[in-house]
Write a protein that holds these residues in place. Sequence first.
Motif, short mmCIF file in Angstrom:
data_model
loop_
_atom_site.label_atom_id
_atom_site.label_comp_id
_atom_site.label_asym_id
_atom_site.label_seq_id
_atom_site.Cartn_x
_atom_site.Cartn_y
_atom_site.Cartn_z
N ASP A 45 0.76 -1.23 0.20
CA ASP A 45 0.21 -0.10 -0.03
C ASP A 45 1.01 1.39 -0.03
O ASP A 45 0.16 2.24 0.07
CB ASP A 45 -0.95 -0.05 1.23
CG ASP A 45 -1.93 -1.10 1.24
OD1 ASP A 45 -2.35 -1.58 0.13
OD2 ASP A 45 -2.35 -1.61 2.24
N LEU A 58 -6.30 7.68 -8.20
CA LEU A 58 -5.03 7.25 -7.74
C LEU A 58 -3.68 7.70 -8.80
O LEU A 58 -2.72 8.00 -8.13
CB LEU A 58 -5.08 5.60 -7.47
CG LEU A 58 -3.81 5.34 -7.09
CD1 LEU A 58 -3.26 5.55 -5.43
CD2 LEU A 58 -4.09 3.55 -6.81
N SER A 103 -1.88 14.61 1.79
CA SER A 103 -3.06 14.06 2.13
C SER A 103 -4.17 14.17 1.66
O SER A 103 -4.24 14.82 0.35
CB SER A 103 -3.15 14.49 3.68
OG SER A 103 -3.85 15.87 3.75
N ASN A 104 -5.52 13.66 1.73
CA ASN A 104 -6.61 13.84 1.29
C ASN A 104 -6.90 15.13 1.97
O ASN A 104 -6.36 15.81 2.93
CB ASN A 104 -7.70 12.92 1.11
CG ASN A 104 -8.06 12.53 2.78
OD1 ASN A 104 -7.81 13.07 3.69
ND2 ASN A 104 -8.41 11.13 2.84
N GLU A 133 -5.71 12.79 5.94
CA GLU A 133 -5.52 11.37 6.07
C GLU A 133 -4.21 11.42 4.95
O GLU A 133 -4.34 11.67 3.85
CB GLU A 133 -6.43 10.47 5.59
CG GLU A 133 -7.57 10.40 6.43
CD GLU A 133 -8.69 9.54 5.88
OE1 GLU A 133 -9.08 8.55 6.63
OE2 GLU A 133 -9.37 10.04 4.99
N GLY A 161 -1.26 10.47 2.48
CA GLY A 161 -1.10 9.48 1.53
C GLY A 161 -2.02 9.80 0.22
O GLY A 161 -2.88 10.85 0.30
N VAL A 180 -4.83 9.11 -0.90
CA VAL A 180 -5.85 8.21 -0.81
C VAL A 180 -7.12 8.74 -0.83
O VAL A 180 -8.29 8.15 -0.90
CB VAL A 180 -6.08 7.79 0.75
CG1 VAL A 180 -4.82 6.84 1.30
CG2 VAL A 180 -5.92 9.01 1.82
#
Length: 265
Positions: free
Chosen positions: A113, A216, A234-235, A239, A241, A243
């Motif tokens: 991931d 992605l 982040s998003n 959060e 990554g 993602v």
Amino acid sequence: MPPSDSSLIEDLRVAHMLADNADAISLKRFGASDLRVDSKPDMTEVTDADVAVEEAIRAVLKKARPRDAVHGEELADTGHGPRRWVIDPIDGTRNFVRGVPVWATLIALFDGDEVVLGCVSAPALSRRWWASKGGGAFTGKSIRTPKQCRVSAVGSIEDASMSYSSIGGWVTTPYGQPFVDLLRQCWRTRAYGDFWSYMLLAEGAVDIACEPDLALHDMAAPSIIVTEAGGRFSNVAGEDGPVGPGALATNDLLHDQVVAHLNRG
């Protein structure tokens, strides 16, 4: 600085080879009078160059990394291994179609991931950026001429330069009004858009970059380049990554402030 994982050195060379091949194809089609443009089911544009670039990348990976899975924007996923290449053959297709030189091929490698490698190549700008886990982020025309990327040290929103894609995408989300208020609070705002916002952030020219809706393949390569340059990706909810939903990148110093601003109420 070389990647901390020596196995990534060869993967990085493969990524640059993929980018070289992609550049040759996309540049040849950029501005071509016979460029074919179609609409996908989501009503976004796809050109014959998008498909040709992804096909060429997949052909090389099939030989060079036959055990790895591949996810791309235009073609069906292949493979089931823990290592997965994520490809956006032309990020900024609408720019490509209209003759605007701000477009790029985005190449990332996941191990499980986690994004462990990213390469962004913008041949019409004669620019390329790349990063690997623990190895730092760099820019240059090729892997032989690297210049290290570092984010800025701006610590307040009032002093920050912010880049975004468009205002229209924000107004239909719960973040619409906070986003507009953030624009007003920043020292400077420009809609550089697409990959360009995040690469400018990695170089320290921009302090905040955000978009409300990304896939992605849009986020994977820019995310590791930003983080290896010392930033945070982040998003919109904070959060870490690639993602989703959306993407927010900053020089790290500003991240919590911007997340709180966009999520107030």
